[in-house]
Design a protein around this motif. Structure first.
Motif: not given
Ligand code: ZN
Length: 393
Positions: A268-291
């Motif tokens: 139930e909690r993972l389901r609930k968090c799935a949406e939250e992860i979806g909303s920040v994942i692009h930002e996480a990938v952007r910050r994880a990129a190494i320039y």
């Protein structure tokens, strides 16, 4: 007046520095090409090779280089001018992180054209000086020095990825002496022979180019009548997924953070968090990129600034750093000046915009005489904005 006389005090500061300094060279320096740009020369002296440190020192004191480099490549005979004749034996892996090329700093870069005749500060759109019409400019690019902290963050991400994703155990780190950092990973045997294209792919991996963000989202599926949710990146993941999870730590709410430690098992909690992860994942990938600068890593015959040499763009030292020293490294009079805690008297050759240089704010008009900390004075002098007229101890 000869170039040497015009740059007189500057050249003697550089020469005295090299006379009392041991440069830091790779152990196999006899197999590497050296290059230098002497003061007053616009061209590089290349294809130099040395059999001993004392031989290098003798040439450095004789020529007084503004820039001093050693190759990332090893050669059978580094002194041949022709690449084929040199006999390439392989190259180290080089990474360059430059503050003015980071996405978070690019907008802060300020470019000026300063008129050499009247000193007027114009912008880069001006073809001729708005005050006197001259077309003789000094090009100046300035970034706030706090951007170097961004480069430091990038460097720490790179070191973590080199160790924990790519399995490297050894590297040499240096502050470039201007506004970035170099990392050299020594490669040996067949590893050293990887070509430019393979090195480019490594950069692409570090930058997370073409990463399938969708594959990182928790997705619920039915399998044999049971409900399964695929896991998002977590801190025990491998490769870049771990790097993305490290960025999710600061992006997820406290309720969902335990997922990153794999402590959350209730659907139930993972389901609930799935949406939250979806909303920040692009930002996480952007910050994880190494320039890192792709051109530098790809180039198997790259020349690298020698640690403890003076960077001719700034007059500051190229400083070797251990991993532990990186976190606390800051640009200051003590760290970057070849003659720390001296004051220099300079005369401004042109007017200069307000700049924060090594934590010291300076501005002024053409002809003004200023007494400045050596790191600030040398920076202005090496950028040809000022002339050193006296040294105070
Ligand atoms: Zn002008």
């Amino acid at each position: 007046m000869s170039v040497r006389e015009r740059d007189g005090i500057l050249v003697s500061i550089v020469k005295e520095y090299y006379a009392r300094t041991e440069l830091l060279l790779p152990e196999d320096f006899r197999l590497r090409e050296f290059a230098m740009q002497p003061f007053g020369s616009t061209t590089y002296v290349r294809h130099l090779s040395f059999n001993s440190l004392s031989e290098l020192k003798r040439v450095v004191l004789e020529r007084v280089p503004k820039h001093l480099y050693v190759s990332s490549a090893r050669y059978r005979d580094p002194s041949y001018p022709d690449m084929a004749m040199k006999g390439w034996l392989g190259s180290d892996l080089v990474f360059d992180i430059d503050a003015d090329h980071l996405p978070q700093c690019e907008e802060m870069v300020k470019e000026y054209r300063i008129c050499k005749r009247c000193g007027e500060i114009a912008d880069t759109n001006s073809d001729s000086c708005p005050r006197c019409g001259s077309k003789d400019f000094i090009e100046l690019s300035y970034i706030p020095f706090k951007c170097v902290d961004n480069a430091k963050e990038e460097l720490l991400k790179l070191l973590d990825a080199l160790e924990n994703e790519l399995g490297f155990r050894e590297w040499r780190i240096a502050f470039s002496g201007h506004r970035g950092f170099h990392v050299v990973v020594p490669l040996r045997g067949s590893d050293a022979l990887i070509d430019g294209e393979m090195r480019r792919e490594l950069v692409s991996y570090l930058k997370l180019e073409g990463v399938d963000v969708g594959s990182m989202l928790p997705v619920e599926r039915k399998r044999r009548g049971r409900s399964i949710i695929t896991l998002p990146p977590h801190l025990r993941s491998f490769g870049y997924r771990r790097r993305v999870a490290q960025q999710l730590v600061s992006l997820l709410s406290d309720e969902c953070k335990p997922i990153l430690e794999l402590k959350l098992s209730e659907y139930e909690r993972l389901r609930k968090c799935a949406e939250e992860i979806g909303s920040v994942i692009h930002e996480a990938v952007r910050r994880a990129a190494i320039y890192v600068d792709e051109k530098v890593t790809m180039d198997i015959s790259r020349l690298i600034r020698i640690p403890k040499s003076i960077n001719g763009k700034s007059g500051w030292l190229c400083i070797p750093l251990s991993v532990n020293e990186v976190q606390d490294f800051e640009i200051s009079e003590e760290t970057v000046s070849p003659i720390p805690n001296h004051e220099l008297v300079v005369k401004l050759v042109v007017s200069i915009p307000r700049m924060d240089i090594a934590g010291f704010v300076v501005e002024g008009v053409k002809g003004e005489v200023l007494k400045l900390p050596s790191s600030v004075a040398l920076y202005l002098a090496f950028k040809e904005l000022a002339k050193v007229i006296n040294v105070k101890r």
